[in-house]
Motif scaffolding. Sequence first.
Motif, PDB file in Angstrom:
ATOM      1  N   GLY A  57     -34.404  78.074 128.728  1.00 12.25           N
ATOM      2  CA  GLY A  57     -34.953  78.444 127.433  1.00 12.25           C
ATOM      3  C   GLY A  57     -34.023  78.121 126.280  1.00 12.25           C
ATOM      4  O   GLY A  57     -34.457  77.827 125.167  1.00 12.25           O
ATOM      5  N   ALA A  58     -32.718  78.153 126.546  1.00 10.99           N
ATOM      6  CA  ALA A  58     -31.744  77.880 125.497  1.00 10.99           C
ATOM      7  C   ALA A  58     -31.500  76.390 125.298  1.00 10.99           C
ATOM      8  O   ALA A  58     -30.948  75.991 124.268  1.00 10.99           O
ATOM      9  N   LEU A  59     -31.885  75.571 126.249  1.00 13.30           N
ATOM     10  CA  LEU A  59     -31.624  74.134 126.138  1.00 13.30           C
ATOM     11  C   LEU A  59     -32.185  73.507 124.857  1.00 13.30           C
ATOM     12  O   LEU A  59     -31.454  72.791 124.162  1.00 13.30           O
ATOM     13  N   PRO A  60     -33.441  73.737 124.499  1.00 15.43           N
ATOM     14  CA  PRO A  60     -33.946  73.092 123.265  1.00 15.43           C
ATOM     15  C   PRO A  60     -33.212  73.554 122.008  1.00 15.43           C
ATOM     16  O   PRO A  60     -32.896  72.747 121.136  1.00 15.43           O
ATOM     17  N   LEU A  61     -32.928  74.847 121.936  1.00 13.92           N
ATOM     18  CA  LEU A  61     -32.222  75.346 120.752  1.00 13.92           C
ATOM     19  C   LEU A  61     -30.799  74.811 120.684  1.00 13.92           C
ATOM     20  O   LEU A  61     -30.340  74.378 119.622  1.00 13.92           O
ATOM     21  N   MET A  64     -30.752  71.202 119.625  1.00 11.73           N
ATOM     22  CA  MET A  64     -30.961  71.031 118.188  1.00 11.73           C
ATOM     23  C   MET A  64     -29.666  71.307 117.428  1.00 11.73           C
ATOM     24  O   MET A  64     -29.247  70.513 116.582  1.00 11.73           O
ATOM     25  N   PHE A  65     -28.998  72.428 117.744  1.00 10.78           N
ATOM     26  CA  PHE A  65     -27.762  72.769 117.040  1.00 10.78           C
ATOM     27  C   PHE A  65     -26.636  71.786 117.373  1.00 10.78           C
ATOM     28  O   PHE A  65     -25.833  71.435 116.509  1.00 10.78           O
ATOM     29  N   THR A  66     -26.565  71.358 118.622  1.00 13.42           N
ATOM     30  CA  THR A  66     -25.544  70.389 119.013  1.00 13.42           C
ATOM     31  C   THR A  66     -25.743  69.063 118.291  1.00 13.42           C
ATOM     32  O   THR A  66     -24.791  68.457 117.796  1.00 13.42           O
ATOM     33  N   SER A  67     -26.976  68.622 118.209  1.00 14.31           N
ATOM     34  CA  SER A  67     -27.263  67.361 117.540  1.00 14.31           C
ATOM     35  C   SER A  67     -26.926  67.444 116.051  1.00 14.31           C
ATOM     36  O   SER A  67     -26.336  66.520 115.483  1.00 14.31           O
ATOM     37  N   PHE A  93     -25.943  65.862 125.346  1.00  4.45           N
ATOM     38  CA  PHE A  93     -26.577  66.609 126.421  1.00  4.45           C
ATOM     39  C   PHE A  93     -25.548  67.369 127.250  1.00  4.45           C
ATOM     40  O   PHE A  93     -25.812  68.480 127.707  1.00  4.45           O
ATOM     41  N   ALA A  94     -24.365  66.805 127.438  1.00  2.26           N
ATOM     42  CA  ALA A  94     -23.313  67.505 128.173  1.00  2.26           C
ATOM     43  C   ALA A  94     -22.887  68.769 127.428  1.00  2.26           C
ATOM     44  O   ALA A  94     -22.690  69.830 128.043  1.00  2.26           O
ATOM     45  N   ILE A  95     -22.761  68.671 126.118  1.00  2.00           N
ATOM     46  CA  ILE A  95     -22.416  69.852 125.317  1.00  2.00           C
ATOM     47  C   ILE A  95     -23.536  70.878 125.394  1.00  2.00           C
ATOM     48  O   ILE A  95     -23.287  72.080 125.541  1.00  2.00           O
ATOM     49  N   THR A  96     -24.783  70.430 125.319  1.00  2.00           N
ATOM     50  CA  THR A  96     -25.925  71.328 125.370  1.00  2.00           C
ATOM     51  C   THR A  96     -25.993  72.076 126.691  1.00  2.00           C
ATOM     52  O   THR A  96     -26.179  73.296 126.727  1.00  2.00           O
ATOM     53  N   VAL A  97     -25.833  71.363 127.796  1.00  2.19           N
ATOM     54  CA  VAL A  97     -25.894  71.999 129.116  1.00  2.19           C
ATOM     55  C   VAL A  97     -24.734  72.977 129.280  1.00  2.19           C
ATOM     56  O   VAL A  97     -24.903  74.069 129.838  1.00  2.19           O
ATOM     57  N   SER A  98     -23.575  72.612 128.782  1.00  2.00           N
ATOM     58  CA  SER A  98     -22.422  73.506 128.874  1.00  2.00           C
ATOM     59  C   SER A  98     -22.658  74.795 128.086  1.00  2.00           C
ATOM     60  O   SER A  98     -22.371  75.891 128.587  1.00  2.00           O
TER      61      SER A  98
END
Length: 116
Positions: A57-61, A64-67, A93-98
């Motif tokens: 659930g947090a992946l899309p948010l 967005m913030f990482t990008s 994507f690596a930052i997002t997954v982390s």
Amino acid sequence: MKRLFILILLAAFLFSCATTGSSSTSTTTDTEPVPYEEDEFAPGLIKLRRAEVLFFGALPLFYMFTSLGYDTYYDMTSADAPSSTNTELGQKFAITVSLSGILALADFIVGELQDD
């Protein structure tokens, strides 16, 4: 050939509804859903499901913030951006997954501390 394909597709759509009718011999109590019991799932599985929901659930948010942060950083510092868009996408994507994993882990730790 095109007409045959359209005819087969039309027949499949028309006759697919033929089996969706309900039979009059079955009772409604057989098809009603039953609520889960209190002890139906192990506590570990409940915690795992909660972590999964938080992570995905947090992946899309977080993406967005990482990008936004990633692009802002490279625009403000005028540093050389990664050479290819695949490298940039991989880093984002690596930052997002982390970050999503850290959130799920933090929620698990807080939940364990509150249970004590």
